[in-house]
Design an enzyme around this catalytic site. Structure first.
Site, short mmCIF file in Angstrom:
data_model
loop_
_atom_site.label_atom_id
_atom_site.label_comp_id
_atom_site.label_asym_id
_atom_site.label_seq_id
_atom_site.Cartn_x
_atom_site.Cartn_y
_atom_site.Cartn_z
N ASP A 67 0.84 -1.20 0.00
CA ASP A 67 0.00 0.00 0.00
C ASP A 67 0.88 1.25 0.00
OD1 ASP A 67 1.00 -0.36 2.54
OD2 ASP A 67 -0.94 -0.55 3.53
N ASP A 136 -7.90 -1.69 14.12
CA ASP A 136 -9.29 -1.89 13.71
C ASP A 136 -9.47 -3.09 12.79
OD1 ASP A 136 -8.06 -1.00 11.41
OD2 ASP A 136 -9.27 0.83 11.18
N HIS A 138 -7.65 -3.73 10.03
CA HIS A 138 -7.34 -3.55 8.61
C HIS A 138 -6.08 -4.29 8.20
CE1 HIS A 138 -4.99 0.34 9.68
NE2 HIS A 138 -4.10 -0.40 9.04
N GLU A 143 -9.65 -0.58 5.12
CA GLU A 143 -10.29 -0.22 6.37
C GLU A 143 -11.58 -1.03 6.56
OE1 GLU A 143 -8.66 1.28 8.44
OE2 GLU A 143 -7.98 3.29 7.93
C1 GLP Z 1 -0.42 0.65 8.48
C2 GLP Z 1 -0.08 -0.24 7.30
C3 GLP Z 1 -0.46 -1.68 7.58
C4 GLP Z 1 0.08 -2.09 8.94
C5 GLP Z 1 -0.52 -1.22 10.01
C6 GLP Z 1 -0.11 -1.61 11.41
O1 GLP Z 1 -1.75 1.00 8.51
N1 GLP Z 1 -0.74 0.19 6.11
O2 GLP Z 1 0.07 -2.51 6.54
O3 GLP Z 1 -0.24 -3.45 9.17
O4 GLP Z 1 -0.09 0.11 9.74
O5 GLP Z 1 1.10 -1.01 11.75
P1 GLP Z 1 1.95 -1.39 13.02
O6 GLP Z 1 2.58 -2.70 12.68
O7 GLP Z 1 2.96 -0.32 13.15
O8 GLP Z 1 1.02 -1.49 14.16
#
Ligand code: GLP
Length: 261
Positions: A67, A136, A138, A143
Protein backbone atom coordinates in the site's frame (compact mmCIF):
# COMPACT_ATOMS: atom_id res chain seq x y z
CA UNK A 1 -5.56 -21.07 9.27
CA UNK A 2 -2.35 -21.82 11.17
CA UNK A 3 -2.04 -19.78 14.36
CA UNK A 4 1.46 -19.83 15.78
CA UNK A 5 1.91 -18.31 19.24
CA UNK A 6 5.48 -17.18 19.88
CA UNK A 7 6.99 -15.81 23.10
CA UNK A 8 7.86 -12.39 21.71
CA UNK A 9 8.15 -10.21 18.63
CA UNK A 10 11.74 -11.19 17.99
CA UNK A 11 10.96 -14.91 17.76
CA UNK A 12 8.01 -14.12 15.49
CA UNK A 13 10.37 -12.20 13.24
CA UNK A 14 12.85 -15.05 13.15
CA UNK A 15 10.15 -17.60 12.37
CA UNK A 16 8.79 -15.63 9.43
CA UNK A 17 12.26 -14.75 8.15
CA UNK A 18 12.94 -18.48 8.07
CA UNK A 19 9.78 -19.00 5.98
CA UNK A 20 11.02 -16.37 3.55
CA UNK A 21 14.49 -17.93 3.50
CA UNK A 22 13.03 -21.37 2.75
CA UNK A 23 10.99 -19.85 -0.06
CA UNK A 24 14.06 -18.11 -1.54
CA UNK A 25 16.03 -21.36 -1.42
CA UNK A 26 13.24 -23.11 -3.37
CA UNK A 27 12.60 -20.15 -5.66
CA UNK A 28 15.43 -17.59 -5.73
CA UNK A 29 13.40 -15.03 -7.70
CA UNK A 30 10.33 -15.32 -5.46
CA UNK A 31 8.06 -12.28 -5.28
CA UNK A 32 7.85 -11.27 -1.62
CA UNK A 33 4.97 -9.01 -0.65
CA UNK A 34 6.02 -6.74 2.20
CA UNK A 35 4.20 -4.53 4.66
CA UNK A 36 5.13 -1.37 6.51
CA UNK A 37 4.52 -0.40 10.13
CA UNK A 38 6.56 -1.31 13.20
CA UNK A 39 5.45 -4.92 13.47
CA UNK A 40 7.33 -6.43 10.50
CA UNK A 41 10.69 -4.86 11.44
CA UNK A 42 11.94 -7.94 13.34
CA UNK A 43 11.21 -10.01 10.20
CA UNK A 44 13.31 -7.73 8.02
CA UNK A 45 16.11 -7.62 10.59
CA UNK A 46 16.22 -11.42 10.86
CA UNK A 47 16.14 -11.88 7.09
CA UNK A 48 18.90 -9.32 6.57
CA UNK A 49 20.97 -11.16 9.17
CA UNK A 50 20.41 -14.44 7.29
CA UNK A 51 21.61 -12.73 4.10
CA UNK A 52 24.68 -11.27 5.83
CA UNK A 53 25.61 -14.65 7.33
CA UNK A 54 25.24 -16.35 3.95
CA UNK A 55 22.36 -18.56 5.14
CA UNK A 56 20.25 -17.31 2.24
CA UNK A 57 20.82 -15.47 -1.02
CA UNK A 58 18.28 -12.72 -1.68
CA UNK A 59 20.07 -11.24 -4.70
CA UNK A 60 17.35 -12.42 -7.12
CA UNK A 61 14.39 -11.75 -4.82
CA UNK A 62 11.64 -9.44 -6.05
CA UNK A 63 9.72 -7.21 -3.66
CA UNK A 64 6.12 -5.98 -3.96
CA UNK A 65 4.56 -3.16 -1.97
CA UNK A 66 1.22 -3.57 -0.22
CA UNK A 67 0.00 0.00 0.00
CA UNK A 68 1.04 3.63 -0.33
CA UNK A 69 -0.02 7.10 0.74
CA UNK A 70 -1.53 9.26 -1.97
CA UNK A 71 0.10 12.63 -2.53
CA UNK A 72 3.36 12.18 -0.63
CA UNK A 73 6.32 12.72 -2.94
CA UNK A 74 8.00 9.36 -3.68
CA UNK A 75 11.19 10.56 -1.95
CA UNK A 76 9.34 11.71 1.22
CA UNK A 77 10.93 9.74 4.09
CA UNK A 78 7.52 8.37 5.12
CA UNK A 79 6.26 7.37 1.69
CA UNK A 80 6.02 3.60 1.94
CA UNK A 81 8.30 3.32 -1.07
CA UNK A 82 11.02 5.17 0.90
CA UNK A 83 10.31 3.17 4.06
CA UNK A 84 10.60 -0.14 2.21
CA UNK A 85 13.75 0.93 0.41
CA UNK A 86 15.29 1.78 3.78
CA UNK A 87 14.00 -1.14 5.82
CA UNK A 88 13.87 -3.98 3.30
CA UNK A 89 15.62 -3.44 -0.02
CA UNK A 90 18.86 -1.87 1.17
CA UNK A 91 19.44 -4.30 4.07
CA UNK A 92 18.74 -7.26 1.76
CA UNK A 93 20.87 -5.87 -1.04
CA UNK A 94 17.93 -5.85 -3.48
CA UNK A 95 17.91 -3.09 -6.10
CA UNK A 96 14.95 -0.84 -6.93
CA UNK A 97 14.74 -2.55 -10.34
CA UNK A 98 13.39 -5.60 -8.48
CA UNK A 99 10.78 -3.52 -6.64
CA UNK A 100 7.17 -2.91 -7.62
CA UNK A 101 4.59 -0.69 -6.03
CA UNK A 102 1.62 1.56 -6.80
CA UNK A 103 2.31 5.14 -7.85
CA UNK A 104 0.93 7.34 -5.09
CA UNK A 105 1.83 10.47 -7.04
CA UNK A 106 -0.04 9.60 -10.25
CA UNK A 107 -2.54 12.13 -11.56
CA UNK A 108 -4.74 9.26 -12.69
CA UNK A 109 -4.90 7.42 -9.36
CA UNK A 110 -7.47 4.89 -10.55
CA UNK A 111 -5.32 4.11 -13.59
CA UNK A 112 -2.31 3.63 -11.28
CA UNK A 113 -4.35 1.18 -9.17
CA UNK A 114 -5.39 -0.87 -12.19
CA UNK A 115 -1.83 -0.80 -13.51
CA UNK A 116 -0.50 -2.17 -10.23
CA UNK A 117 -3.00 -5.03 -10.14
CA UNK A 118 -2.01 -5.93 -13.71
CA UNK A 119 1.70 -5.66 -12.91
CA UNK A 120 1.32 -8.07 -9.99
CA UNK A 121 -0.44 -10.59 -12.20
CA UNK A 122 2.12 -10.19 -15.00
CA UNK A 123 4.91 -10.77 -12.46
CA UNK A 124 3.37 -14.17 -11.73
CA UNK A 125 1.64 -13.19 -8.48
CA UNK A 126 2.97 -12.77 -4.97
CA UNK A 127 4.52 -15.91 -3.49
CA UNK A 128 4.44 -14.88 0.15
CA UNK A 129 2.61 -11.80 1.41
CA UNK A 130 3.59 -10.52 4.84
CA UNK A 131 0.84 -8.57 6.58
CA UNK A 132 0.54 -6.55 9.74
CA UNK A 133 -2.84 -5.64 11.17
CA UNK A 134 -4.36 -2.33 12.22
CA UNK A 135 -5.99 -1.97 15.62
CA UNK A 136 -9.29 -1.89 13.71
CA UNK A 137 -8.52 -5.12 11.85
CA UNK A 138 -7.34 -3.55 8.61
CA UNK A 139 -4.84 -5.25 6.33
CA UNK A 140 -2.86 -3.13 3.92
CA UNK A 141 -5.04 -0.05 4.13
CA UNK A 142 -8.31 -1.92 3.68
CA UNK A 143 -10.29 -0.22 6.37
CA UNK A 144 -13.34 -1.81 8.03
CA UNK A 145 -16.18 -2.56 5.61
CA UNK A 146 -13.87 -2.81 2.60
CA UNK A 147 -15.26 -5.29 0.10
CA UNK A 148 -13.74 -8.70 0.65
CA UNK A 149 -13.47 -8.93 -3.16
CA UNK A 150 -11.84 -5.52 -3.58
CA UNK A 151 -8.98 -4.88 -5.99
CA UNK A 152 -6.19 -2.30 -5.68
CA UNK A 153 -7.88 1.08 -5.28
CA UNK A 154 -7.90 4.39 -3.48
CA UNK A 155 -9.20 4.41 0.10
CA UNK A 156 -9.87 7.06 2.73
CA UNK A 157 -8.21 6.40 6.07
CA UNK A 158 -10.25 6.25 9.25
CA UNK A 159 -9.47 8.75 11.97
CA UNK A 160 -8.18 5.85 14.11
CA UNK A 161 -5.60 4.84 11.50
CA UNK A 162 -4.46 8.44 11.05
CA UNK A 163 -4.07 8.73 14.84
CA UNK A 164 -2.16 5.40 14.92
CA UNK A 165 0.17 6.49 12.11
CA UNK A 166 0.79 10.05 13.34
CA UNK A 167 3.83 8.74 15.23
CA UNK A 168 5.62 8.44 11.89
CA UNK A 169 4.88 12.12 11.16
CA UNK A 170 6.34 13.77 14.28
CA UNK A 171 3.10 12.96 16.14
CA UNK A 172 1.26 15.49 13.97
CA UNK A 173 -1.96 14.00 12.60
CA UNK A 174 -2.34 16.91 10.18
CA UNK A 175 0.65 15.58 8.26
CA UNK A 176 -0.87 12.10 7.82
CA UNK A 177 -2.43 11.87 4.37
CA UNK A 178 -6.17 11.16 4.20
CA UNK A 179 -5.95 8.98 1.10
CA UNK A 180 -4.01 5.88 0.21
CA UNK A 181 -3.70 3.25 -2.48
CA UNK A 182 -3.95 -0.28 -1.18
CA UNK A 183 -3.95 -3.72 -2.69
CA UNK A 184 -7.55 -4.84 -2.32
CA UNK A 185 -8.55 -7.74 -0.14
CA UNK A 186 -9.28 -9.77 -3.27
CA UNK A 187 -5.80 -8.87 -4.55
CA UNK A 188 -4.15 -9.86 -1.27
CA UNK A 189 -6.01 -13.18 -1.25
CA UNK A 190 -4.35 -14.07 -4.58
CA UNK A 191 -0.91 -14.38 -2.94
CA UNK A 192 0.09 -18.02 -2.60
CA UNK A 193 0.83 -17.79 1.12
CA UNK A 194 -0.38 -15.12 3.54
CA UNK A 195 1.57 -14.55 6.74
CA UNK A 196 0.15 -12.09 9.25
CA UNK A 197 2.26 -10.95 12.19
CA UNK A 198 0.69 -9.23 15.19
CA UNK A 199 2.43 -8.30 18.41
CA UNK A 200 1.39 -6.46 21.55
CA UNK A 201 -1.78 -6.21 23.58
CA UNK A 202 -3.13 -3.43 21.38
CA UNK A 203 -3.70 -5.99 18.63
CA UNK A 204 -5.42 -8.64 20.81
CA UNK A 205 -9.01 -7.66 19.89
CA UNK A 206 -8.21 -7.45 16.19
CA UNK A 207 -6.46 -10.84 16.31
CA UNK A 208 -9.40 -12.50 18.09
CA UNK A 209 -11.83 -11.06 15.50
CA UNK A 210 -9.54 -12.18 12.66
CA UNK A 211 -9.06 -15.74 13.85
CA UNK A 212 -12.19 -16.60 15.81
CA UNK A 213 -14.77 -14.10 14.61
CA UNK A 214 -16.99 -14.49 11.58
CA UNK A 215 -15.66 -13.62 8.14
CA UNK A 216 -16.92 -10.09 8.00
CA UNK A 217 -15.94 -6.92 6.16
CA UNK A 218 -16.00 -5.05 9.47
CA UNK A 219 -12.78 -6.93 10.27
CA UNK A 220 -10.94 -7.03 6.92
CA UNK A 221 -8.25 -9.40 8.22
CA UNK A 222 -10.94 -12.04 8.82
CA UNK A 223 -10.81 -12.59 5.03
CA UNK A 224 -7.69 -14.66 5.74
CA UNK A 225 -10.09 -17.40 6.81
CA UNK A 226 -11.00 -17.74 3.12
CA UNK A 227 -7.41 -18.39 2.04
CA UNK A 228 -6.14 -21.96 1.67
CA UNK A 229 -2.76 -21.15 3.21
CA UNK A 230 -2.79 -18.41 5.82
CA UNK A 231 -0.46 -18.31 8.81
CA UNK A 232 -1.05 -15.96 11.72
CA UNK A 233 1.98 -15.44 13.97
CA UNK A 234 1.21 -13.74 17.28
CA UNK A 235 3.08 -13.07 20.48
CA UNK A 236 1.51 -13.93 23.85
CA UNK A 237 0.10 -10.42 24.30
CA UNK A 238 -1.59 -10.35 20.89
CA UNK A 239 -2.88 -13.89 21.54
CA UNK A 240 -4.32 -12.97 24.94
CA UNK A 241 -7.95 -12.82 23.74
CA UNK A 242 -7.93 -16.07 21.74
CA UNK A 243 -10.28 -18.65 23.25
CA UNK A 244 -8.47 -21.41 21.38
CA UNK A 245 -4.97 -20.30 22.43
CA UNK A 246 -4.13 -23.61 24.12
CA UNK A 247 -5.27 -25.58 21.10
CA UNK A 248 -3.13 -23.40 18.84
CA UNK A 249 -0.14 -23.77 21.16
CA UNK A 250 -0.51 -27.53 21.11
CA UNK A 251 -1.08 -27.80 17.37
CA UNK A 252 1.16 -25.25 15.74
CA UNK A 253 3.87 -24.25 18.22
CA UNK A 254 6.90 -23.63 16.03
CA UNK A 255 5.64 -26.12 13.48
CA UNK A 256 3.89 -24.07 10.83
CA UNK A 257 3.52 -25.71 7.47
CA UNK A 258 5.55 -23.26 5.42
CA UNK A 259 5.33 -25.40 2.31
CA UNK A 260 1.59 -25.01 2.15
CA UNK A 261 -1.09 -27.34 0.88
C1 GLP B 1 -0.42 0.65 8.48
C2 GLP B 1 -0.08 -0.24 7.30
C3 GLP B 1 -0.46 -1.68 7.58
C4 GLP B 1 0.08 -2.09 8.94
C5 GLP B 1 -0.52 -1.22 10.01
C6 GLP B 1 -0.11 -1.61 11.41
O1 GLP B 1 -1.75 1.00 8.51
N1 GLP B 1 -0.74 0.19 6.11
O2 GLP B 1 0.07 -2.51 6.54
O3 GLP B 1 -0.24 -3.45 9.17
O4 GLP B 1 -0.09 0.11 9.74
O5 GLP B 1 1.10 -1.01 11.75
P1 GLP B 1 1.95 -1.39 13.02
O6 GLP B 1 2.58 -2.70 12.68
O7 GLP B 1 2.96 -0.32 13.15
O8 GLP B 1 1.02 -1.49 14.16
Amino acid sequence: MEVVIVPDARSGGELIAEAMAQLLRRKPDALLGVATGSTPLPVYEALAEAVRSGAVDASRARIAQLDEYVGLPADHPESYRSVLRREVLEPLGVGMDAFMGPDGTAEDVQGACRAYDSALAEAGGVDLQLLGIGTDGHIGFNEPCSSLASRTRIKTLTQQTRVDNARFFDGDIEQVPHHVITQGIGTILEARHLVLLATGEGKADAVAATVEGPVAAVCPASALQLHPHATVVVDEAAASKLKLADYFRHTYANKPDWQGI
